[in-house]
Design a protein around this motif. Structure first.
Motif, PDB file in Angstrom:
ATOM      1  N   ASP B 122       0.856  -1.219  -0.145  1.00 36.89           N
ATOM      2  CA  ASP B 122       0.152   0.060  -0.123  1.00 36.89           C
ATOM      3  C   ASP B 122       0.901   1.087   0.038  1.00 36.89           C
ATOM      4  OD1 ASP B 122       0.982  -0.174   2.516  1.00 36.89           O
ATOM      5  OD2 ASP B 122      -0.825  -0.510   3.497  1.00 36.89           O
ATOM      6  N   SER B 123       0.363   2.553   0.118  1.00 34.64           N
ATOM      7  CA  SER B 123       1.128   3.622  -0.045  1.00 34.64           C
ATOM      8  C   SER B 123       2.323   3.695   0.990  1.00 34.64           C
ATOM      9  CB  SER B 123       0.229   4.965  -0.215  1.00 34.64           C
ATOM     10  OG  SER B 123      -0.273   5.136   1.182  1.00 34.64           O
ATOM     11  N   GLU B 124       1.985   3.448   2.096  1.00 37.70           N
ATOM     12  CA  GLU B 124       3.006   3.540   3.031  1.00 37.70           C
ATOM     13  C   GLU B 124       4.399   2.660   2.948  1.00 37.70           C
ATOM     14  OE1 GLU B 124       1.288   3.041   7.138  1.00 37.70           O
ATOM     15  OE2 GLU B 124       3.351   2.700   7.715  1.00 37.70           O
ATOM     16  N   LEU B 127       6.050   3.757  -0.346  1.00 40.23           N
ATOM     17  CA  LEU B 127       6.647   5.312   0.178  1.00 40.23           C
ATOM     18  C   LEU B 127       7.921   4.716   0.854  1.00 40.23           C
ATOM     19  CD1 LEU B 127       5.544   7.822  -0.322  1.00 40.23           C
ATOM     20  CD2 LEU B 127       5.426   7.833   2.044  1.00 40.23           C
ATOM     21  N   TYR B 216      11.591   8.538   9.943  1.00 41.81           N
ATOM     22  CA  TYR B 216      11.050   7.488  10.711  1.00 41.81           C
ATOM     23  C   TYR B 216      10.356   6.530   9.710  1.00 41.81           C
ATOM     24  CZ  TYR B 216       7.884   5.591  14.103  1.00 41.81           C
ATOM     25  OH  TYR B 216       7.076   4.872  14.836  1.00 41.81           O
ATOM     26  N   THR B 217      10.270   5.273  10.292  1.00 40.99           N
ATOM     27  CA  THR B 217       9.461   4.466   9.604  1.00 40.99           C
ATOM     28  C   THR B 217       9.110   3.613  10.754  1.00 40.99           C
ATOM     29  OG1 THR B 217      10.341   2.054   9.323  1.00 40.99           O
ATOM     30  CG2 THR B 217      11.596   4.017   8.264  1.00 40.99           C
ATOM     31  N   ARG B 218       7.687   2.904  10.569  1.00 40.80           N
ATOM     32  CA  ARG B 218       7.084   2.075  11.400  1.00 40.80           C
ATOM     33  C   ARG B 218       7.724   0.442  11.268  1.00 40.80           C
ATOM     34  NH1 ARG B 218       1.337   2.718  12.164  1.00 40.80           N
ATOM     35  NH2 ARG B 218       0.889   2.448   9.896  1.00 40.80           N
ATOM     36  N   PHE B 219       8.601   0.132  10.335  1.00 41.99           N
ATOM     37  CA  PHE B 219       8.814  -0.940   9.887  1.00 41.99           C
ATOM     38  C   PHE B 219      10.241  -1.413  10.409  1.00 41.99           C
ATOM     39  CE2 PHE B 219       6.558   0.695   6.351  1.00 41.99           C
ATOM     40  CZ  PHE B 219       5.489  -0.048   6.392  1.00 41.99           C
ATOM     41  N   THR B 220      10.329  -2.701  11.126  1.00 43.89           N
ATOM     42  CA  THR B 220      11.606  -3.439  11.512  1.00 43.89           C
ATOM     43  C   THR B 220      11.918  -4.448  10.737  1.00 43.89           C
ATOM     44  OG1 THR B 220      10.345  -3.873  13.178  1.00 43.89           O
ATOM     45  CG2 THR B 220      12.117  -2.617  13.858  1.00 43.89           C
TER      46      THR B 220
END
Lengths: 558, 299
Positions: B122-124, B127, B216-220
């Motif tokens: 998805d866009s997130e 991106l 910043y990203t929410r993914f690890t």
């Protein structure tokens, strides 16, 4: 002694090309942990004053005086410090937001400061929980309501843990529920975290109770300042300084207006601003008989001739944007020629949609509509109608595509400018006008097309009390000329003043309807402040004037 | 489509790598075995994410492109040695037909996988991947993802306001309609300028450009994501090698010529199946585990 966060010393400021200073000789201090409320009419320099409190927003122009933030000259503050320690939230929820996701917007400020990822994660989680954002944390910004967007704007600033929060009319574009939620959040921030704030606002009824200090600005001068508890004294002080009633008085909480408007026997130490204070004030002043001696006031308003054919008629009107979710559910409505009908209701009740369907902007799904006469619709945001570069051209544009431009166009436009009180801005760019002026310009543009029925979508959105008053006068004169008006609004006070009949739209249909007096006296919760304050105390009062008139009448007996 | 899929709980790199492999392999081969495998698995995966409608959409595209490729293309391409019939004394050949069908299948398959890609990234997530590859693009894209829908929404509102003034498109001539549109766009432009000015204030007041930004990203990226990427590479690279080395070579003209099946190809096909079904298998395994867990908790 509380620490001073920010102080202004003899601040004056003039915009380039202007002869009069916007701000003249303003000195004030903001104490740590206090909420300061700045009020004044549109165009009195409130926003200019607020923008002087953050380094990167000081406008271009000539100024003098000193601005100190925590004892340091604001101008010498580093950009990093300024971003971190002073937070700013503006008027328009849409334009404050930069990124496409809620979480990203919260992280944006911290990203800019180069905060490490793990710390950002911790801080946005914290702020999201505190501000109640967690349930929509994953959402796309474009799915949020205006109120949510503004809370997000605030949270996006708070996450940087500012020492001072500057809020420039943050709730002006919101509905009443959104306003309350936002103000509650501000109050919590102040009570629980001791954040210092300065805000200017139009919704004084909600904001005044949480404020500590009140500043009254009129024409660029600070005419009164002091603790909110002494609001009534400040207003009197302002009156004597200017020699006339203040522009902000109309926006003051009802209890305070009543207190100011009548010589009460018992003086109150803290100024009354809540409905509760107002009620006890009335109870003390009035004899118990007063509440029983009320007779029904004959309505002086135009009563529609029901036998007449309605000008706007809808029966069993249905509409939905998506399958299985109906916005209008068998809406039935009649508006009679020459009357003003107000369709009230909360957010998402389908008010605006109803108007658009009646104006034939959206196609109805089923049901019958019938409008007798030329119907025009005024959009919620008047800027949607503005296409030209000067006010004059803007009005002339109304005749575009009609094939006929009146021979005496010049004259028609001049008289319309006069009617709308815009003669002095004839050559200005419509985008430079204030919200209230844009509203009148758009209205004037529609009126040139000579509609017989006018549909108005939230006409008072973002207007201050002075502009509302002006709009009310214009609409009243239109009614006198025989125009039929249908407006939707969540501004009950305005609707009560202008409408003949009102209806409450709830879940897609009208659940109650009646003449203004009937409607507002029968409702207990969803009614004007004056009615809420006088319920079971004085009968039949829906405006502050009603209360004052009753008090005067009781005087000789009491 | 708002359901939560197990692929979404992985790091976006996993989905990105998967899509890259599957698209590259599909586009590099015209061998019916691999193409049909890719088509079928693509449909299965797509229906998993979008439900039954997905199949219909693919079919619609297939039929419309197919009409061109199967009916029209052979009329203009006369290569091939097996004439079926003649139009204006020009041969319409079997080879051209087969080529048309193959190209249609390729197009539809690529389309299907792109749709699957939309569900997976998805866009997130997109991106994030773009931002990792080209850091300056990341924020810009995020801003445009916010801006474009807002502009579209505003344009609708402006058009409604114009309609509310009694300017109905259906009553206007074509020329007038164009003029009206230009008015609407000019209104939109001035509103946009206003918003961008205010947005830049908001960006500045929150310290944009003060110092070097963190992204910043929410993914690890966890160990298990590394493992998943490794599996994908192990499955994909042999297939890619076989395709590039010509094991799945097909010649259409002048004679249809498929290389015979050999053990290498069968191995390649099996790996391709596993690769293409990776998301579906991941989903299935997750589902079975869930089911097991619920059964367990009930007993």
């Amino acid at each position: 002694m509380q620490q001073t966060i920010l102080s202004l010393e003899n601040l004056s400021f003039t915009y380039p090309g202007d002869h009069h200073p916007v701000l003249s000789d303003i000195s004030l201090t903001l104490k740590e942990g206090e909420i300061t409320l700045l009020c004044g009419a549109s165009g009195c320099g409130k926003s200019t004053l607020l923008s002087h409190m953050k380094k990167d927003q000081i406008p271009f122009g000539t100024g003098s005086g000193r601005i100190l933030f925590e004892g340091q000259e604001l101008e010498t503050m580093s950009d990093l410090d300024s971003a971190r320690r002073i937070g700013y939230v503006g008027q328009d929820p849409d334009s404050g937001i930069v990124t496409d996701r809620v979480w990203h917007e919260l992280a944006f400020g911290l990203e800019n400061l180069g905060v490490p990822t793990d710390e950002i994660r911790r801080r946005i989680a914290e702020i999201s929980e505190y501000c109640g954002i967690t349930s929509w944390f994953d959402k796309d910004i474009n799915q949020l309501s205006g109120g949510q967007k503004q809370i997000l704007n605030l949270a996006g600033v708070l996450v940087m843990q500012p020492r001072l929060l500057i809020l420039d009319e943050p709730t002006s574009q919101m509905d009443p529920i959104g306003v309350r939620r936002f103000v509650d959040l501000l109050s919590r921030l102040n009570q629980e975290l001791g954040i210092t704030m300065i805000l200017c606002e139009q919704h004084l009824e909600e904001v005044l109770p949480i404020a500590d200090q009140l500043l009254i600005l009129e024409e660029g001068r600070l005419i009164a300042s002091g603790p909110v508890d002494k609001a009534h004294e400040l207003i009197r002080q302002g009156r004597s300084a200017t020699g006339h009633p203040l522009a902000v008085e109309g926006a003051m909480p009802l209890a305070l207006c009543v207190y100011l408007g009548h010589p009460f026997a018992s003086a109150l130490a803290p100024a009354p601003w809540s409905i509760r204070c107002g009620r006890s004030l009335l109870r003390r002043q009035l004899s118990p008989e007063a509440s029983r001696s009320g007779e029904k006031k004959p309505s002086s308003r135009r009563h529609p001739e029901k036998k007449e054919k309605p000008a706007v008629f809808a029966r069993d009107l249905c509409f939905s944007y998506e399958k299985n979710t109906s916005v209008l559910d068998h809406l039935t409505l009649s508006v009679y020629p020459g009357e003003c009908y107000g369709l009230l209701g909360g957010n998402g009740s389908g008010k605006s949609t109803a108007l658009k369907v009646l104006a034939n902007i959206l196609p109805k799904k089923s049901g019958k509509t019938d409008c007798r006469g030329k119907v025009l619709y005024l959009s919620q945001d008047p800027r949607d109608l503005l296409t030209e570069v000067t006010v004059e051209d803007e009005l002339a544009e109304a005749f575009w595509g009609t094939g006929s431009s009146p021979s005496d166009m010049e004259e028609t436009i001049t008289s319309m400018l006069e009617k709308m009180g815009l003669s002095h801005c004839r050559n200005m760019n419509p985008m430079d006008l204030s919200g209230g002026q844009q509203q009148r310009l758009a209205l004037g543009k529609l009126l040139l097309l000579e509609p017989e029925i006018l549909l108005l979508d939230e006409p008072t959105k973002g207007l201050d009390s002075g502009f509302k008053q002006h709009l009310q006068e214009i609409l009243t004169s239109l009614l006198a000329e025989g125009m039929t008006l249908l407006l939707v609004s969540h501004d009950l006070e305005f609707a009560a003043r202008i409408c003949d009949r009102v209806g409450l739209l709830f879940q897609g249909r009208i659940t109650s309807e009646g003449s203004v007096r009937e409607f507002f006296t029968e409702n207990a919760f969803y009614t004007t402040a004056a009615r809420r304050m006088t319920r079971n105390i004085l009968p039949d009062c829906i405006f502050p004037e009603d209360i004052l008139a009753r008090l005067k009448k009781e005087e000789p007996n009491g | 489509m708002n359901k939560h899929f197990v692929m979404h709980s992985y790091h976006p790199a996993v989905s990105g790598l998967f899509l890259l492999l599957i698209l590259v392999i599909t586009m590099l081969t015209l061998h019916p075995l691999l193409l049909v495998t890719s088509l079928v698995t693509g449909t299965v995966t797509g229906s998993l994410y979008y439900g039954r409608n997905f199949f219909k959409r693919g079919l619609f595209l297939g039929v419309s492109v197919g009409l061109y490729a199967v009916l029209i293309y052979p009329i203009f391409n006369h290569n091939g040695s097996t004439p079926l019939f003649y139009i204006n004394q020009m041969a319409v050949t079997k080879e051209a037909f087969v080529y048309g069908i193959t190209m249609t299948t390729l197009l539809v398959t690529v389309f299907l996988w792109c749709e699957v890609g939309r569900a997976l990234l998805d866009s997130e997530r997109l991106l994030y991947l773009v931002g990792k590859l080209f850091p300056s693009l990341g924020l810009m894209l995020s801003i445009s993802f916010r801006f474009l829908p807002m502009l579209a929404h505003r344009l609708t509102r402006i058009r409604q306001a114009q309609r509310g003034m009694g300017r109905r498109r259906e009553d206007l001539s074509f020329l007038m309609r164009c003029k009206l549109l230009s008015k609407e766009i000019s209104t939109l432009l001035s509103q946009t300028l206003e918003i961008t000015a205010a947005s830049s204030i908001s960006m500045e007041s929150r310290g944009y450009g003060v110092t070097k930004r963190t992204a910043y990203t929410r993914f690890t990226f966890r160990k298990s994501d590394g493992l998943r990427c490794l599996i994908l590479v192990l499955l994909g690279s042999p297939v890619l090698y076989l395709v590039l080395s010509g094991s799945f070579q097909v010649n259409f003209f002048p004679d249809l010529n498929l290389s015979d099946l050999n053990p290498q190809m069968i191995l390649g096909w099996l790996l391709m199946c596993l690769l293409a079904l990776y998301p579906a298998l991941a989903e299935w395994i997750h589902h079975m585990k869930d089911k097991h867990a619920t059964n367990h908790s009930i007993s």
